[in-house]
Motif scaffolding. Structure first.
Motif, PDB file in Angstrom:
ATOM      1  N   UNK A 193      47.233  28.468  42.048  1.00  0.00           N
ATOM      2  CA  UNK A 193      46.690  27.567  41.039  1.00  0.00           C
ATOM      3  C   UNK A 193      45.413  28.156  40.450  1.00  0.00           C
ATOM      4  N   UNK A 194      45.202  27.918  39.159  1.00  0.00           N
ATOM      5  CA  UNK A 194      43.984  28.355  38.474  1.00  0.00           C
ATOM      6  C   UNK A 194      42.796  27.559  39.004  1.00  0.00           C
ATOM      7  N   UNK A 195      41.671  28.244  39.237  1.00  0.00           N
ATOM      8  CA  UNK A 195      40.463  27.572  39.715  1.00  0.00           C
ATOM      9  C   UNK A 195      39.273  27.738  38.775  1.00  0.00           C
ATOM     10  N   UNK A 196      39.316  28.722  37.862  1.00  0.00           N
ATOM     11  CA  UNK A 196      38.241  28.919  36.879  1.00  0.00           C
ATOM     12  C   UNK A 196      38.748  29.893  35.819  1.00  0.00           C
ATOM     13  N   UNK A 197      38.108  29.857  34.641  1.00  0.00           N
ATOM     14  CA  UNK A 197      38.573  30.698  33.542  1.00  0.00           C
ATOM     15  C   UNK A 197      37.451  30.894  32.533  1.00  0.00           C
ATOM     16  N   UNK A 198      37.337  32.119  31.991  1.00  0.00           N
ATOM     17  CA  UNK A 198      36.342  32.410  30.966  1.00  0.00           C
ATOM     18  C   UNK A 198      36.775  33.682  30.250  1.00  0.00           C
ATOM     19  N   UNK A 199      36.403  33.827  28.976  1.00  0.00           N
ATOM     20  CA  UNK A 199      36.643  35.089  28.302  1.00  0.00           C
ATOM     21  C   UNK A 199      35.646  36.120  28.821  1.00  0.00           C
ATOM     22  N   UNK A 200      36.077  37.379  28.861  1.00  0.00           N
ATOM     23  CA  UNK A 200      35.259  38.429  29.461  1.00  0.00           C
ATOM     24  C   UNK A 200      33.938  38.645  28.725  1.00  0.00           C
ATOM     25  N   UNK A 201      33.912  38.365  27.410  1.00  0.00           N
ATOM     26  CA  UNK A 201      32.710  38.587  26.608  1.00  0.00           C
ATOM     27  C   UNK A 201      32.440  37.373  25.732  1.00  0.00           C
ATOM     28  N   UNK A 202      31.143  37.096  25.508  1.00  0.00           N
ATOM     29  CA  UNK A 202      30.770  36.002  24.620  1.00  0.00           C
ATOM     30  C   UNK A 202      31.033  36.340  23.158  1.00  0.00           C
ATOM     31  N   UNK A 203      31.028  37.628  22.827  1.00  0.00           N
ATOM     32  CA  UNK A 203      31.160  38.039  21.436  1.00  0.00           C
ATOM     33  C   UNK A 203      32.522  38.636  21.118  1.00  0.00           C
ATOM     34  N   UNK A 204      33.488  38.468  22.021  1.00  0.00           N
ATOM     35  CA  UNK A 204      34.822  39.011  21.794  1.00  0.00           C
ATOM     36  C   UNK A 204      35.836  38.215  22.606  1.00  0.00           C
ATOM     37  N   UNK A 205      37.039  38.077  22.040  1.00  0.00           N
ATOM     38  CA  UNK A 205      38.117  37.368  22.744  1.00  0.00           C
ATOM     39  C   UNK A 205      39.248  38.327  23.081  1.00  0.00           C
ATOM     40  N   UNK A 206      38.905  39.560  23.382  1.00  0.00           N
ATOM     41  CA  UNK A 206      39.935  40.558  23.658  1.00  0.00           C
ATOM     42  C   UNK A 206      40.489  40.479  25.079  1.00  0.00           C
ATOM     43  N   UNK A 207      39.765  39.857  25.998  1.00  0.00           N
ATOM     44  CA  UNK A 207      40.229  39.806  27.393  1.00  0.00           C
ATOM     45  C   UNK A 207      39.830  38.475  28.023  1.00  0.00           C
ATOM     46  N   UNK A 208      40.692  37.960  28.890  1.00  0.00           N
ATOM     47  CA  UNK A 208      40.479  36.677  29.549  1.00  0.00           C
ATOM     48  C   UNK A 208      40.394  36.884  31.058  1.00  0.00           C
ATOM     49  N   UNK A 209      39.379  36.265  31.679  1.00  0.00           N
ATOM     50  CA  UNK A 209      39.174  36.345  33.126  1.00  0.00           C
ATOM     51  C   UNK A 209      39.670  35.043  33.753  1.00  0.00           C
ATOM     52  N   UNK A 210      40.570  35.154  34.718  1.00  0.00           N
ATOM     53  CA  UNK A 210      41.147  33.979  35.364  1.00  0.00           C
ATOM     54  C   UNK A 210      40.967  34.099  36.864  1.00  0.00           C
ATOM     55  N   UNK A 211      40.395  33.073  37.479  1.00  0.00           N
ATOM     56  CA  UNK A 211      40.300  32.991  38.934  1.00  0.00           C
ATOM     57  C   UNK A 211      41.396  32.053  39.428  1.00  0.00           C
ATOM     58  N   UNK A 212      42.075  32.448  40.476  1.00  0.00           N
ATOM     59  CA  UNK A 212      43.132  31.595  41.030  1.00  0.00           C
ATOM     60  C   UNK A 212      43.285  31.890  42.515  1.00  0.00           C
TER      61      UNK A 212
END
Length: 221
Positions: free
Chosen positions: A107-126
């Motif tokens: 299950x997903x426990x947290x999520x954030x985009x890798x950079x504040x100024x770009x949406x090229x990568x997504x960080x997912x904790x699970x």
């Protein structure tokens, strides 16, 4: 506060300071800063949300919104500021671009985009999730992890589409990509407890878990 007649601290609005330092002008009357739209989301019980870039500029690429339920992540591409159209014309404010399905026991426990100024990568904790009547102890090989997926997927990152994912397709847009669980760019596995908070800066990723342990990761390594 004042000391010896000289100011040693001062309260500053961070958002205004950041915008001023980067030379970003405020919106003009012809381009309102906020707008409101209603969109149907084909995701049951969303629990997490992430958005980037916070301050769009010409060099940052696409703006994206990510939503996640317990096991499913949807990544949307946000529409650019619409040009003047005729009455009745409508541009979808966002388009479902990619999906990611975790394994049944995670299950997903947290999520954030890798950079504040770009949406090229997504960080997912699970991490592992216990079902009814199951022990909360980790199965052998199961870990609480943080992984990074590219939002601009190459063919090697795309997995087979399932019948349920096909229902998400809209006849007015291309089918969303189903990202492969194994096509992540990086994996961080040092946390023992579930990671509940993620934050980023230009250089670092900060993670914190349920035990109170915090870790700081240098993003370019």
């Amino acid at each position: 506060n004042n000391a010896m007649g000289q100011a040693v601290s001062r309260n500053v609005c961070c958002s205004i300071r950041d915008k001023d330092d980067k030379g970003r002008p405020l919106s003009s009357p012809g381009h309102p800063q906020f707008s409101c739209s209603e969109v149907d989301i084909p995701l049951s019980c969303p629990q997490f949300i992430a958005f980037s870039p916070l301050w769009p500029s010409g060099a940052c690429g696409s703006r994206r919104l990510a939503l996640a339920s317990a096991r499913t992540v949807h990544i949307y591409r946000m529409a650019e500021l619409p040009a003047p159209t005729k009455p009745g014309d409508a541009t979808p404010p966002m388009t479902l671009e990619s999906t990611l399905e975790l394994e049944d026991r995670f299950a997903v426990t947290a999520m954030v985009f890798r950079d504040d100024d770009s949406a090229r990568a997504l960080v997912i904790a699970f991490g592992p999730q216990s079902g009814p009547g199951e022990s909360s102890a980790l199965r052998k090989g199961d870990k609480n992890v943080i992984r990074v997926w590219s939002c601009e997927a190459s063919p090697g990152q795309i997995s087979e589409r399932t019948p349920s994912q096909a229902l998400l397709d809209s006849p007015r847009s291309s089918a969303p990509r189903a990202l492969s669980r194994e096509a992540f760019q990086a994996s961080l596995e040092e946390h023992v407890e579930p990671v509940t908070q993620l934050a980023v800066s230009s250089t670092y990723l900060l993670s914190a878990d349920m035990s109170g342990e915090c870790r700081v990761w240098q993003k370019n390594r």
